[in-house]
Design a protein around this motif. Structure first.
Motif, mmCIF file in Angstrom:
data_model
loop_
_atom_site.group_PDB
_atom_site.id
_atom_site.type_symbol
_atom_site.label_atom_id
_atom_site.label_comp_id
_atom_site.label_asym_id
_atom_site.label_seq_id
_atom_site.Cartn_x
_atom_site.Cartn_y
_atom_site.Cartn_z
ATOM 1 N N LEU A 11 0.823 -1.220 0.000
ATOM 2 C CA LEU A 11 0.000 0.000 0.000
ATOM 3 C C LEU A 11 0.853 1.264 0.000
ATOM 4 C CD1 LEU A 11 -2.866 -0.804 2.545
ATOM 5 C CD2 LEU A 11 -2.988 -0.847 0.040
ATOM 6 N N THR A 12 2.110 1.145 0.392
ATOM 7 C CA THR A 12 2.997 2.309 0.444
ATOM 8 C C THR A 12 3.977 2.360 -0.727
ATOM 9 O OG1 THR A 12 4.586 1.152 1.846
ATOM 10 C CG2 THR A 12 2.835 2.412 2.962
ATOM 11 N N ASP A 13 3.816 1.477 -1.685
ATOM 12 C CA ASP A 13 4.719 1.438 -2.835
ATOM 13 C C ASP A 13 4.628 2.746 -3.620
ATOM 14 O OD1 ASP A 13 6.306 -0.888 -4.386
ATOM 15 O OD2 ASP A 13 5.408 0.508 -5.846
ATOM 16 N N ARG A 14 5.673 3.078 -4.323
ATOM 17 C CA ARG A 14 5.689 4.305 -5.130
ATOM 18 C C ARG A 14 4.782 4.195 -6.351
ATOM 19 N NH1 ARG A 14 11.633 6.839 -5.040
ATOM 20 N NH2 ARG A 14 10.407 8.731 -5.125
ATOM 21 N N ALA A 15 4.612 3.003 -6.866
ATOM 22 C CA ALA A 15 3.844 2.829 -8.106
ATOM 23 C C ALA A 15 2.344 2.730 -7.806
ATOM 24 C CB ALA A 15 4.304 1.576 -8.834
ATOM 25 N N PRO A 16 1.544 3.598 -8.412
ATOM 26 C CA PRO A 16 0.104 3.540 -8.179
ATOM 27 C C PRO A 16 -0.498 2.178 -8.507
ATOM 28 C CG PRO A 16 0.656 5.555 -9.343
ATOM 29 C CD PRO A 16 1.903 4.712 -9.280
ATOM 30 N N ARG A 17 -0.013 1.535 -9.560
ATOM 31 C CA ARG A 17 -0.552 0.222 -9.950
ATOM 32 C C ARG A 17 -0.329 -0.798 -8.835
ATOM 33 N NH1 ARG A 17 -4.304 -2.702 -11.796
ATOM 34 N NH2 ARG A 17 -3.675 -4.568 -12.895
ATOM 35 N N THR A 18 0.813 -0.758 -8.191
ATOM 36 C CA THR A 18 1.106 -1.678 -7.091
ATOM 37 C C THR A 18 0.174 -1.407 -5.913
ATOM 38 O OG1 THR A 18 3.408 -1.839 -7.794
ATOM 39 C CG2 THR A 18 2.915 -2.515 -5.540
ATOM 40 N N ARG A 19 -0.055 -0.127 -5.606
ATOM 41 C CA ARG A 19 -0.974 0.217 -4.506
ATOM 42 C C ARG A 19 -2.399 -0.221 -4.838
ATOM 43 N NH1 ARG A 19 1.799 5.032 -5.207
ATOM 44 N NH2 ARG A 19 -0.093 6.165 -5.773
ATOM 45 N N LEU A 50 -5.425 5.118 2.984
ATOM 46 C CA LEU A 50 -5.075 5.154 1.570
ATOM 47 C C LEU A 50 -6.073 6.012 0.793
ATOM 48 C CD1 LEU A 50 -3.036 3.904 -0.484
ATOM 49 C CD2 LEU A 50 -4.759 2.135 -0.889
ATOM 50 N N THR A 51 -7.340 5.862 1.093
ATOM 51 C CA THR A 51 -8.378 6.646 0.416
ATOM 52 C C THR A 51 -8.176 8.140 0.661
ATOM 53 O OG1 THR A 51 -9.967 4.838 0.647
ATOM 54 C CG2 THR A 51 -10.867 7.027 0.228
ATOM 55 N N VAL A 52 -7.848 8.488 1.868
ATOM 56 C CA VAL A 52 -7.693 9.895 2.226
ATOM 57 C C VAL A 52 -6.405 10.491 1.653
ATOM 58 C CG1 VAL A 52 -7.335 11.457 4.188
ATOM 59 C CG2 VAL A 52 -9.102 9.696 4.301
ATOM 60 N N ASN A 53 -5.343 9.705 1.612
ATOM 61 C CA ASN A 53 -4.024 10.263 1.291
ATOM 62 C C ASN A 53 -3.503 10.008 -0.106
ATOM 63 O OD1 ASN A 53 -3.613 11.342 3.940
ATOM 64 N ND2 ASN A 53 -3.298 9.252 4.642
ATOM 65 N N ASP A 54 -4.032 9.034 -0.808
ATOM 66 C CA ASP A 54 -3.444 8.682 -2.102
ATOM 67 C C ASP A 54 -3.870 9.682 -3.181
ATOM 68 O OD1 ASP A 54 -1.995 5.903 -3.068
ATOM 69 O OD2 ASP A 54 -2.904 7.052 -4.707
ATOM 70 N N PRO A 55 -2.937 10.142 -3.993
ATOM 71 C CA PRO A 55 -3.286 11.089 -5.048
ATOM 72 C C PRO A 55 -3.952 10.443 -6.266
ATOM 73 C CG PRO A 55 -0.938 10.632 -5.108
ATOM 74 C CD PRO A 55 -1.487 9.910 -3.902
ATOM 75 N N ASP A 56 -3.874 9.127 -6.373
ATOM 76 C CA ASP A 56 -4.389 8.435 -7.558
ATOM 77 C C ASP A 56 -5.848 8.025 -7.361
ATOM 78 O OD1 ASP A 56 -4.827 5.774 -9.204
ATOM 79 O OD2 ASP A 56 -3.198 6.886 -10.181
ATOM 80 N N ARG A 57 -6.720 8.475 -8.240
ATOM 81 C CA ARG A 57 -8.144 8.187 -8.132
ATOM 82 C C ARG A 57 -8.438 6.691 -8.203
ATOM 83 N NH1 ARG A 57 -12.565 6.637 -10.344
ATOM 84 N NH2 ARG A 57 -14.518 7.751 -10.174
ATOM 85 N N THR A 58 -7.753 5.976 -9.080
ATOM 86 C CA THR A 58 -7.974 4.540 -9.232
ATOM 87 C C THR A 58 -7.629 3.800 -7.942
ATOM 88 O OG1 THR A 58 -7.507 4.698 -11.585
ATOM 89 C CG2 THR A 58 -7.377 2.517 -10.620
ATOM 90 N N VAL A 59 -6.571 4.207 -7.296
ATOM 91 C CA VAL A 59 -6.174 3.588 -6.032
ATOM 92 C C VAL A 59 -7.238 3.864 -4.969
ATOM 93 C CG1 VAL A 59 -4.444 3.604 -4.184
ATOM 94 C CG2 VAL A 59 -3.719 3.681 -6.579
ATOM 95 N N ARG A 60 -7.709 5.107 -4.905
ATOM 96 C CA ARG A 60 -8.747 5.450 -3.923
ATOM 97 C C ARG A 60 -10.018 4.645 -4.168
ATOM 98 N NH1 ARG A 60 -7.160 10.604 -5.476
ATOM 99 N NH2 ARG A 60 -9.219 11.027 -6.316
ATOM 100 N N GLU A 61 -10.387 4.472 -5.435
ATOM 101 C CA GLU A 61 -11.578 3.686 -5.750
ATOM 102 C C GLU A 61 -11.399 2.218 -5.348
ATOM 103 O OE1 GLU A 61 -14.667 2.650 -9.358
ATOM 104 O OE2 GLU A 61 -12.880 3.820 -9.818
ATOM 105 N N SER A 62 -10.232 1.652 -5.598
ATOM 106 C CA SER A 62 -9.970 0.269 -5.190
ATOM 107 C C SER A 62 -10.038 0.128 -3.677
ATOM 108 C CB SER A 62 -8.596 -0.187 -5.683
ATOM 109 O OG SER A 62 -8.608 -0.356 -7.071
ATOM 110 N N ALA A 63 -9.504 1.102 -2.966
ATOM 111 C CA ALA A 63 -9.547 1.059 -1.504
ATOM 112 C C ALA A 63 -10.995 1.085 -1.011
ATOM 113 C CB ALA A 63 -8.752 2.217 -0.918
#
Length: 151
Positions: A11-19, A50-63
């Motif tokens: 969840l803390t990886d640099r790559a959005p796809r990994t998160r 993750l939802t609150v802090n991640d800049p990537d919309r796709t990651v937030r939606e997955s969370a």
């Protein structure tokens, strides 16, 4: 449990796809009832962050999708989701609908006041989700109501 540890770490990886994949993997664990309650709470709390802090919309939606999966097997308190509330006004309609669902799924009467303002949202899917979420929350009797309801 290695899968849990690996997903939480990713969840803390640099790559959005990994998160994104890590959030989905946590959703799989939650959906399959593979975690005890305290571990599920830990996983969900990390997904909320993750939802609150991640800049990537796709990651937030997955969370948010993964959090939603948890309610099939776990009873989770409203307090676990309070960090989402300040973010709701700025959320895109799809993410907002997920968040409203989550608040309603807690079945906590206090969630009603958090959901109610979205009855007038410009997006019809958000309004619909707000109405549905409120049906999940048990109605408390009005103060002083001593009426007996017979079924």
């Amino acid at each position: 449990m290695k899968a849990l540890h690996d997903a939480l770490e990713a969840l803390t990886d640099r790559a959005p796809r990994t998160r994104d994949i890590a959030a989905a993997e946590l959703g799989d664990l939650l959906r399959n009832n593979a975690l005890d309650h305290s571990t599920a709470v830990l996983a969900v709390s990390r997904l909320v962050a993750l939802t609150v802090n991640d800049p990537d919309r796709t990651v937030r939606e997955s969370a948010l999708n993964s959090i939603s999966e948890a309610f099939n097997h776990y009873r989770l308190p409203l307090g676990l989701f309070t960090a989402l509330v300040p973010e709701m006004a700025a959320m895109e309609p799809e993410l907002l609908s997920h968040t409203i669902y989550i608040l309603g799924a807690t079945q906590d009467p206090a969630a009603a006041v958090l959901i109610q303002p979205f009855h007038g949202h410009p997006d019809p899917s958000v309004r619909e989700e707000a109405a549905l979420a409120l049906t999940e929350i048990p109605q408390e009797p009005e103060p002083g109501d001593t009426t007996t309801h017979n079924s």
